[in-house]
Design an enzyme around this catalytic site. Structure first.
Site, mmCIF file in Angstrom:
data_model
loop_
_atom_site.group_PDB
_atom_site.id
_atom_site.type_symbol
_atom_site.label_atom_id
_atom_site.label_comp_id
_atom_site.label_asym_id
_atom_site.label_seq_id
_atom_site.Cartn_x
_atom_site.Cartn_y
_atom_site.Cartn_z
ATOM 1 N N LYS A 1 111.009 -30.954 39.917
ATOM 2 C CA LYS A 1 109.988 -30.174 40.620
ATOM 3 C C LYS A 1 108.707 -30.021 39.807
ATOM 4 C CE LYS A 1 111.181 -25.402 39.599
ATOM 5 N NZ LYS A 1 111.681 -24.166 40.162
ATOM 6 N N ASP A 2 108.765 -30.316 38.524
ATOM 7 C CA ASP A 2 107.557 -30.255 37.695
ATOM 8 C C ASP A 2 106.805 -31.583 37.659
ATOM 9 O OD1 ASP A 2 108.238 -27.637 37.019
ATOM 10 O OD2 ASP A 2 109.344 -28.264 35.236
ATOM 11 N N ARG B 1 104.734 -19.877 45.984
ATOM 12 C CA ARG B 1 105.720 -20.144 47.043
ATOM 13 C C ARG B 1 106.759 -19.015 47.119
ATOM 14 N NH1 ARG B 1 110.816 -21.667 46.546
ATOM 15 N NH2 ARG B 1 110.536 -21.934 44.310
ATOM 16 N N ARG B 2 107.278 -18.613 45.966
ATOM 17 C CA ARG B 2 108.248 -17.505 45.975
ATOM 18 C C ARG B 2 107.573 -16.208 46.383
ATOM 19 N NH1 ARG B 2 110.653 -19.539 40.269
ATOM 20 N NH2 ARG B 2 112.187 -21.024 41.078
ATOM 21 N N ARG C 1 104.984 -15.100 33.544
ATOM 22 C CA ARG C 1 105.118 -16.416 32.934
ATOM 23 C C ARG C 1 106.181 -16.339 31.860
ATOM 24 N NH1 ARG C 1 102.155 -20.794 31.709
ATOM 25 N NH2 ARG C 1 104.251 -21.467 31.206
ATOM 26 N N GLY C 2 106.428 -17.486 31.239
ATOM 27 C CA GLY C 2 107.325 -17.515 30.090
ATOM 28 C C GLY C 2 108.628 -18.203 30.431
ATOM 29 N N VAL D 1 112.807 -18.772 30.726
ATOM 30 C CA VAL D 1 113.770 -18.049 31.554
ATOM 31 C C VAL D 1 114.191 -16.724 30.897
ATOM 32 C CG1 VAL D 1 116.115 -18.161 32.514
ATOM 33 C CG2 VAL D 1 114.578 -20.127 32.726
ATOM 34 N N ARG E 1 111.573 -14.008 31.042
ATOM 35 C CA ARG E 1 111.437 -13.415 32.381
ATOM 36 C C ARG E 1 112.601 -12.475 32.675
ATOM 37 N NH1 ARG E 1 109.305 -18.218 36.291
ATOM 38 N NH2 ARG E 1 108.894 -19.716 34.637
ATOM 39 N N CYS F 1 102.629 -28.618 42.538
ATOM 40 C CA CYS F 1 103.846 -27.817 42.419
ATOM 41 C C CYS F 1 103.559 -26.319 42.429
ATOM 42 C CB CYS F 1 104.630 -28.207 41.170
ATOM 43 S SG CYS F 1 103.716 -27.932 39.652
HETATM 44 N N1 LIG Z 1 108.660 -24.472 36.770
HETATM 45 C C1 LIG Z 1 109.590 -24.278 35.690
HETATM 46 C C2 LIG Z 1 110.939 -24.782 36.052
HETATM 47 N N2 LIG Z 1 111.163 -26.092 36.248
HETATM 48 C C3 LIG Z 1 112.485 -26.248 36.605
HETATM 49 C C4 LIG Z 1 113.082 -24.997 36.598
HETATM 50 C C5 LIG Z 1 114.474 -24.680 36.936
HETATM 51 C C6 LIG Z 1 115.422 -25.808 37.152
HETATM 52 C C7 LIG Z 1 115.186 -26.625 38.401
HETATM 53 O O1 LIG Z 1 114.617 -26.178 39.407
HETATM 54 O O2 LIG Z 1 115.634 -27.774 38.365
HETATM 55 C C8 LIG Z 1 112.124 -24.059 36.225
HETATM 56 C C9 LIG Z 1 112.320 -22.613 36.068
HETATM 57 C C10 LIG Z 1 112.396 -21.862 37.383
HETATM 58 O O3 LIG Z 1 111.702 -22.224 38.348
HETATM 59 O O4 LIG Z 1 113.122 -20.862 37.453
#
Ligand SMILES: NCc1[nH]cc(CCC(=O)O)c1CC(=O)O
Length: 318
Positions: A80-81, A128-129, A146-147, A149, A152, A248
Site C-alpha cells: 500500500k506504500d 481515508r480512515r 504519525r510515527g 506502530v 501510535r 496513498c
Molecule cells: N502507511 C504505513 C503502513 N504501511 C503498511 C502498514 C501496515 C501493514 C499493511 O497494511 O500491509 C502500515 C501501518 C498502518 O497503516 O497501520
C-alpha cells in the site's frame, strides 16, 4: 556456493519483521542464503504529518535507489506504500499471499467503535480512515497522528505502559499489528462495510531490477513465491487509485476478493469530512492481470461519473 541475496528493507520494526519473513521464504524456495540491507527513507526520518510530506512513495524511494545502485538485489515494500506508477528498470517480481486486509481499532478499556463515548478522540494519520470514521461516528474527534506502530499505540490511554495516553483509540492496519505480535491490543476488527482498507493493504511487494526478474539465482524463487489471487486483487485495487490519479494518502478505499471464478472489487471515495461517501462494486470473470486492471479502471470511471473528483478533491477527468 551461491553468494547471499541482499534483501533491502526499511529499518522500522514492522519492515524488519516483514522482510525477514519474505527473505526466509525466498531463501528456502531457492536454497540460497540472504542478508538484510537496511535503508532509511524520508517517511522514516521526517516526522511531519504524512499529508504534509505529501507526494507518493515517501517510504519507497530510497529502497528503489538502493536497488538501482546495486546496493541490494531485492527490496520488500508494504504494497500500500508503493506508488501506482511504473518504476523505470524495476519489476514487482512477487506479491506474496496477503494477510488480514482490515483496519483495526485499538481502544482504551476494550471499547469498540460503537462503544466509544460521544466526543471520544481517535488517532489516525490517514485521510481515508478519518473520513470513514467521521461517516460512521460524526461526533468523534479525529486526531492526526504519525510515527511507527508502537508510538501510535502508546497514545491510547492505558493501552501500553508508560505512553502519553492522550487518546481514546487509534486505528491501524490489522496486518501490521499482527506481524508485530500486537494483535492482542485490537479491540475491534473494523468490518469492510464500515471501513474499506487502502488499496494493497495487508499485502507485500518484492521488487527487483527488471534485468534480474528473468534469469537471476533468485528469479525462480520469486515466481514460485508470487500468489496469483493476491496479485489480481491488488492489481484491481491499485488500478482504481491510478485511474483516479490519486496517491496513498487520498481518501480512497478499495478491496478486491478473488474466488475460483470471479473477482469482486469494491471501492469508496470520501470527502475529507466524511459527509459524502461514494461506494461502488465491480465484478469480472476475467481472472488475468489485464482483466483485473480493467475492472479497476471501469470502477474508477463509474466513480468519476458520479462525482468522485469533486467529492475527494481529485484532479482526474472522466
Ligand atoms: N502507511 C504505513 C503502513 N504501511 C503498511 C502498514 C501496515 C501493514 C499493511 O497494511 O500491509 C502500515 C501501518 C498502518 O497503516 O497501520
Amino acid at each position: 556456493m551461491t553468494p547471499a541475496v541482499r534483501v533491502g528493507t526499511r529499518a522500522s520494526a514492522l519492515a524488519l519483521t516483514q522482510t525477514t519473513t519474505v527473505a526466509e521464504s525466498l531463501a528456502a524456495l531457492g536454497e540460497f542464503g540472504y542478508e538484510l540491507v537496511r535503508v532509511s527513507t524520508t517517511g522514516d526520518v521526517n516526522r511531519a504529518s504524512l499529508s504534509q510530506i505529501g507526494g507518493t512513495g515517501v517510504f519507497v524511494a530510497a529502497l528503489r535507489e538502493a536497488l538501482l545502485d546495486d546496493n541490494c538485489d531485492v527490496a520488500v515494500h508494504s504494497l500500500k506504500d508503493l506508488p501506482t506508477g511504473e518504476a523505470e528498470g524495476l519489476t514487482v517480481a512477487a506479491v506474496p499471499e496477503r494477510a488480514d486486509i482490515r483496519d483495526a481499532l485499538c481502544a482504551r478499556d476494550g471499547l469498540t467503535l460503537a462503544g466509544l463515548p460521544e466526543g471520544s478522540s481517535v488517532g489516525t494519520g490517514s485521510p481515508r480512515r478519518a473520513a470513514q470514521l467521521r461517516a460512521a461516528r460524526p461526533d468523534l474527534s479525529i486526531i492526526d497522528i504519525r510515527g511507527n506502530v508502537d508510538t501510535r499505540l502508546a497514545r491510547v490511554a492505558g493501552l501500553v505502559d508508560g505512553g502519553p495516553g492522550d487518546l481514546d483509540a487509534v486505528v491501524l492496519a490489522a496486518a501490521g499489528l499482527t506481524r508485530l505480535g500486537r494483535q492482542g491490543l485490537i479491540t475491534e476488527y473494523l468490518a469492510t462495510e464500515l471501513m474499506l482498507p487502502a488499496p494493497g493493504q495487508g499485502a507485500l511487494a518484492v521488487e527487483c531490477r527488471s534485468d534480474d526478474a528473468g534469469a537471476s539465482v533468485f528469479a525462480q524463487a520469486l515466481r514460485q513465491y508470487d500468489h496469483l489471487p493476491t496479485r489480481l486483487a491488488v492489481t484491481a485495487e491499485r488500478a482504481v487509485l491510478r485511474r483516479l490519479e490519486a496517491g496513498c494518502t487520498a481518501p480512497i478505499g478499495a478491496h478486491a476478493t478473488v474466488t475460483d471464478d470471479v473477482l469482486t472489487l469494491e471501492a469508496v471515495v470520501c470527502s475529507a469530512d466524511g459527509g459524502r461517501l461514494l461506494r461502488r462494486t465491480e465484478i469480472t470473470a476475467d481472472l488475468s492481470v489485464g482483466g483485473a486492471t480493467s475492472a479497476g479502471v471501469v470502477l474508477a470511471e463509474e466513480l468519476l461519473a458520479n462525482g468522485a473528483a469533486e467529492i475527494a478533491g481529485l484532479s482526474a477527468d472522466l
